[in-house]
Design a protein around this motif. Structure first.
Motif, PDB file in Angstrom:
ATOM      1  N   ASN A   8       0.817  -1.212   0.000  1.00 30.81           N
ATOM      2  CA  ASN A   8       0.000   0.000   0.000  1.00 30.81           C
ATOM      3  C   ASN A   8       0.852   1.264   0.000  1.00 30.81           C
ATOM      4  N   GLY A   9       1.949   1.260   0.764  1.00 34.18           N
ATOM      5  CA  GLY A   9       2.836   2.410   0.751  1.00 34.18           C
ATOM      6  C   GLY A   9       3.450   2.629  -0.623  1.00 34.18           C
ATOM      7  N   LEU A  10       3.831   1.533  -1.279  1.00 37.42           N
ATOM      8  CA  LEU A  10       4.394   1.638  -2.626  1.00 37.42           C
ATOM      9  C   LEU A  10       3.366   2.148  -3.627  1.00 37.42           C
ATOM     10  N   VAL A  11       2.136   1.695  -3.509  1.00 36.60           N
ATOM     11  CA  VAL A  11       1.073   2.179  -4.406  1.00 36.60           C
ATOM     12  C   VAL A  11       0.885   3.680  -4.230  1.00 36.60           C
ATOM     13  N   ALA A  12       0.742   4.133  -2.974  1.00 28.03           N
ATOM     14  CA  ALA A  12       0.532   5.560  -2.718  1.00 28.03           C
ATOM     15  C   ALA A  12       1.701   6.385  -3.237  1.00 28.03           C
ATOM     16  N   ALA A  13       2.928   5.951  -2.934  1.00 26.35           N
ATOM     17  CA  ALA A  13       4.113   6.701  -3.348  1.00 26.35           C
ATOM     18  C   ALA A  13       4.200   6.809  -4.869  1.00 26.35           C
ATOM     19  N   THR A  14       3.888   5.728  -5.572  1.00 27.08           N
ATOM     20  CA  THR A  14       3.998   5.740  -7.031  1.00 27.08           C
ATOM     21  C   THR A  14       2.952   6.652  -7.651  1.00 27.08           C
ATOM     22  N   TYR A  15       1.721   6.604  -7.165  1.00 26.85           N
ATOM     23  CA  TYR A  15       0.697   7.522  -7.683  1.00 26.85           C
ATOM     24  C   TYR A  15       1.123   8.974  -7.485  1.00 26.85           C
ATOM     25  N   LEU A  16       1.645   9.305  -6.305  1.00 25.72           N
ATOM     26  CA  LEU A  16       2.031  10.689  -6.018  1.00 25.72           C
ATOM     27  C   LEU A  16       3.213  11.122  -6.881  1.00 25.72           C
ATOM     28  N   ALA A  17       4.185  10.250  -7.042  1.00 24.67           N
ATOM     29  CA  ALA A  17       5.342  10.599  -7.874  1.00 24.67           C
ATOM     30  C   ALA A  17       4.939  10.786  -9.331  1.00 24.67           C
ATOM     31  N   LYS A  18       4.068   9.924  -9.826  1.00 23.64           N
ATOM     32  CA  LYS A  18       3.599  10.054 -11.205  1.00 23.64           C
ATOM     33  C   LYS A  18       2.802  11.343 -11.404  1.00 23.64           C
ATOM     34  N   ALA A  19       2.236  11.863 -10.300  1.00 26.79           N
ATOM     35  CA  ALA A  19       1.493  13.131 -10.375  1.00 26.79           C
ATOM     36  C   ALA A  19       2.406  14.342 -10.193  1.00 26.79           C
ATOM     37  N   GLY A  20       3.708  14.107 -10.069  1.00 27.69           N
ATOM     38  CA  GLY A  20       4.650  15.202  -9.991  1.00 27.69           C
ATOM     39  C   GLY A  20       5.109  15.581  -8.605  1.00 27.69           C
ATOM     40  N   ARG A  21       4.691  14.838  -7.599  1.00 29.05           N
ATOM     41  CA  ARG A  21       5.126  15.138  -6.232  1.00 29.05           C
ATOM     42  C   ARG A  21       6.532  14.602  -5.966  1.00 29.05           C
ATOM     43  N   SER A  22       7.232  15.255  -5.053  1.00 24.65           N
ATOM     44  CA  SER A  22       8.512  14.760  -4.565  1.00 24.65           C
ATOM     45  C   SER A  22       8.226  13.826  -3.395  1.00 24.65           C
ATOM     46  N   VAL A  23       8.611  12.555  -3.522  1.00 26.88           N
ATOM     47  CA  VAL A  23       8.185  11.535  -2.557  1.00 26.88           C
ATOM     48  C   VAL A  23       9.399  10.828  -1.955  1.00 26.88           C
ATOM     49  N   LEU A  24       9.440  10.786  -0.625  1.00 25.56           N
ATOM     50  CA  LEU A  24      10.415   9.996   0.116  1.00 25.56           C
ATOM     51  C   LEU A  24       9.659   8.874   0.810  1.00 25.56           C
TER      52      LEU A  24
END
Length: 533
Positions: free
Chosen positions: A6-22
């Motif tokens: 679930n963490g990987l899913v959330a992070a990938t969606y946010l990064a694909k939307a242009g967010r900087s994700v750690l």
């Protein structure tokens, strides 16, 4: 926070939307409880160690994230031995399944009831499953979506035991139906809280069909594909990073973690924090009052066999019997007796369990040499094993429970299971058992609860939800902390909010969480992106 699926899913969606994700992960690798492991020394078999099957993962998430991942359907739905006979449910041969029901029960009555009942749940699945990746509906909205007053009452209003007893007459058939209400949930058929109904609903709506499929390449193939997609999208993944505190005023946040590899304590700032951990853990990280500790209730056993064992029921091929869900000591009365004994603080005399043989559906998890030799994996999920049983002497109780569980399996076999176990490079039997306490220690499941807490209904609890009108997904939608709000209960528009506008649950403890689904990860990402508008 947390590099499970679930963490990987959330992070990938946010990064694909242009967010900087750690992404910060406590363990040395991502995957959480959805991993494949070579569990036995010197043996090239990749077992799905903690989570086994896939049903609740929407195709939308696989497509949105361009994942190289697939599942395979099991033709045999289940086999339930009963004395020297049994009940085989063939999902592709209705006539054969009818014959099996007649052989077991002496009539076609329960088969016809089975057909009607699962036609009903199938229609509910087709209507409810698509809502899991939509904004959280109200109870009234979901009831209208279901559009069947009888089905709604049976699944959402009355204890499931009433429906099971009114619909089916045979004890074995009743037990097979009820087991879907008990996986990972310590309860009984007539529990007035309806936690059994909630568990059952999630078990029958997956994919809009209720099918439970085998992940090709093992469960780790899914999380490996997710980690690759996350990195490709620009997510920075740091493993060996245990988060110890989260501080926020609802507008900006600071996350403190221990850097195992680099050494020392580090603090990072963020606009939004998504937590792929339990609500119980989140409360502690925020310095808030913790809710009662959840309690897991299962025994998980992973095995590798030199060959499949012969069955007392000689009318069925073991390759078919073990290809679906193999039910053991799961008659309706047996389930109730085991629950009562466990609730009283004792190991059940006949612990109920079910077995899955993934290698029959996907031999790729075995090396070519093992597959050619007839080797197979077996995964056993035992019910009614609450964490409380292990509190005083965990190793002794685990050994006692394991022995009692395997004795129930041996009772339906024509030869001892021990004679079929493979051995590792050190000559030890290829068998490992995990109690709720083991799951808490190894993968951070609170009390060993595989859903992080009791499952919620897939609709909004208007009493707990303080913000249904705006885009914020938290009770503190104005950016301020609402001190009176329980951070583990507020849900918001997507079912992932907390008492802070910029802290979100993206794990199994969110509304519509639980299982290998990615749904709460998707929904948390949607909540964050909506808040930015």
């Amino acid at each position: 926070m947390g590099g499970g699926h679930n963490g990987l899913v959330a992070a990938t969606y946010l990064a694909k939307a242009g967010r900087s994700v750690l992404l910060l992960e406590r363990l040395p690798a991502t995957g959480g409880a959805a991993v494949s492991t070579r569990a036995f020394h010197g043996v090239d078999a990749r077992l799905s160690r903690y989570s086994y099957l896939v049903s609740l993962l929407p195709r939308k998430i696989v497509d949105d994230l361009d994942l190289r991942f697939a599942v395979r359907r099991r033709r045999i739905s289940s086999y339930t031995p009963h004395g020297d006979a049994g009940l085989l449910v063939d999902a592709e041969d209705s006539a054969r399944t009818r014959e099996q029901f007649v052989r077991l029960t002496g009539s076609e009555r329960d088969f016809d009831a089975w057909q009607r009942f699962y036609a009903m749940t199938g229609e509910v699945a087709r209507r409810v499953f698509p809502t899991l990746t939509e904004p959280l509906p109200t109870r009234a909205e979901l009831e209208r979506r279901v559009g069947d007053a009888t089905a709604w009452e049976a699944l959402f209003e009355r204890p499931l035991g009433e429906t099971v007893e009114a619909t089916f007459s045979d004890d074995v058939v009743r037990g097979v139906v009820l087991t879907d209400a008990l996986i990972g949930t310590f309860t009984h058929a007539h529990d007035p809280s309806l936690r059994q109904n909630r568990c059952f609903v999630y078990h029958v709506i997956g994919g809009g069909t209720g099918d439970w499929d085998v992940p090709i390449g093992g469960m780790g193939a899914f999380t490996d594909a997710l980690a690759a997609a996350a990195r490709a999208a620009g997510v920075r993944i740091v493993t060996g990073a245990e988060v110890t505190a989260i501080a926020t005023d609802g507008k900006v946040a600071e996350v403190t973690y221990e850097d195992v590899e680099g050494g020392g304590t580090r603090t990072v700032g963020a606009r939004d924090v998504l937590v792929n951990a339990s609500p119980h853990a989140l409360a502690g990280l925020l310095g808030a009052e913790r809710p009662p500790r959840p309690e897991g209730a299962q025994l998980k056993v992973n095995m590798l066999l030199r060959r499949l064992p012969r069955l007392r029921d000689t009318s069925v091929d073991p390759r078919e019997a073990f290809a679906g869900t193999f039910h053991i000591a799961e008659g309706y009365r047996q389930l109730q007796t085991a629950y009562e004994q466990a609730a009283a603080g004792r190991v059940p005399d006949a612990p109920p369990s079910e077995i899955y043989c993934h290698s029959l559906t996907d031999p790729s998890i075995l090396s070519p040499e093992l597959a050619a030799a007839g080797t197979h994996t077996l995964t056993l999920f035992g019910l009614h094993a609450p964490a409380r049983l292990f509190a005083t002497d965990p190793q002794r109780v685990k050994e006692e429970l394991l022995a009692a569980t395997l004795a129930q399996l041996d009772a339906v076999l024509a030869e001892p299971l021990a004679d079929c176990l493979a051995t590792d490079a050190d000559g030890r039997p290829c068998l490992e058992a995990k109690s709720p306490l083991d799951l808490e220690r190894e993968v951070g499941l609170p009390g060993g609860h595989i859903f992080h807490r009791d499952l919620s209904w897939p609709y909004a609890d208007e009493d707990a939800d303080a913000d249904r009108g705006g885009n914020a997904d938290a009770a503190g939608g104005n950016g301020e902390r609402l001190a009176h709000v329980d951070v583990t209960q507020a849900t918001g528009r997507w079912g992932v909010g907390t008492g802070y506008a910029n802290v979100f649950l993206c794990g199994a403890g969110a509304v519509r969480g639980g299982g290998v689904s990615g749904v709460p990860g998707h929904n948390a990402a949607r909540a964050v992106l909506e808040r930015a508008r």
